[in-house]
Write a protein that holds these residues in place. Sequence first.
Motif, short mmCIF file in Angstrom:
data_model
loop_
_atom_site.label_atom_id
_atom_site.label_comp_id
_atom_site.label_asym_id
_atom_site.label_seq_id
_atom_site.Cartn_x
_atom_site.Cartn_y
_atom_site.Cartn_z
N PHE A 79 0.84 -1.20 0.00
CA PHE A 79 0.00 0.00 0.00
C PHE A 79 0.89 1.26 0.00
N GLY A 82 1.77 1.85 -3.49
CA GLY A 82 0.67 2.52 -4.19
C GLY A 82 0.68 4.01 -3.93
N GLY A 83 0.89 4.39 -2.66
CA GLY A 83 0.97 5.80 -2.32
C GLY A 83 2.13 6.48 -3.01
N PHE A 86 1.17 7.06 -6.76
CA PHE A 86 0.19 8.12 -6.94
C PHE A 86 0.81 9.51 -6.70
N LEU A 97 -5.62 10.08 -3.67
CA LEU A 97 -5.50 8.64 -3.88
C LEU A 97 -4.26 8.08 -3.17
N GLY A 98 -3.17 8.83 -3.25
CA GLY A 98 -1.95 8.40 -2.56
C GLY A 98 -2.15 8.37 -1.06
N SER A 101 -4.13 5.35 -0.14
CA SER A 101 -3.34 4.12 -0.16
C SER A 101 -2.46 4.01 1.08
N LEU A 104 -4.60 3.00 4.08
CA LEU A 104 -4.85 1.56 4.15
C LEU A 104 -3.63 0.83 4.70
#
Length: 242
Positions: A79, A82-83, A86, A97-98, A101, A104
Amino acid sequence: MSATASRPGRSEGATARGAERFARPLLLAFLLAAAVDLAGLLAGLDTVHLVAKPLLMPLLAGYAAVRGGPRLLVVALLFGWGGDVFLLADNDLAFLLGMGSFALGHVCYLTLFGRDRDRDGGRARASLVTAIGYVLVLAVFLVLIWSDLPAELRVPVAGYSVLLTAMAWRAGVLGRYAAAGGALFLLSDALIATGIAEWPRLPAPDFWVMLTYIAAQLLLALGVLGAGGGARARAASPALTP
């Protein structure tokens, strides 16, 4: 019958030993990617950062996985990846969105820390004094930065900051490495927030953001693994070092 029964154990041990062979190369690759990324930021080479940054968390997650770390640790790091991806885009949607992520990932960390138990079998307790300190720092920071944040980001940043602060506090249950990792994560994101608020910043601000972030994720991973997160690999092969 006993010889047959022993074969799965030997097979599992061999598999664990085979996986462990990749641990050091993965860690070295992570450290190399980190050094390249930080050097690129200092030199102002955006292309280097765009290439090196997305490699960091997959390499660290791979290291945690082959060390027999818990799945929640690997998922938290992914995760984080993912950050990272983004946030390479410079717009509000990518930022949200980042941040989502990363949030989470913090939920994964909090769940992981909540599973830790002390020697008496009860839930491990983080320091109340540390909690009070974190709450005071969070409150003062939000009060100071609130009016300088874009209106549409104030509530998301505040909610994320509360979650991150809780993670940083709970990280202390796993010892000094994880506690330091949680604190550095908080510092790294505070540096990002001050940039969004257009506060005065240190020279090469992205370097300091990434330095504290990389150190935070590494220390959190080492804290989890050192607190027993790599127990599956050690159980399969007692000769392996922690």
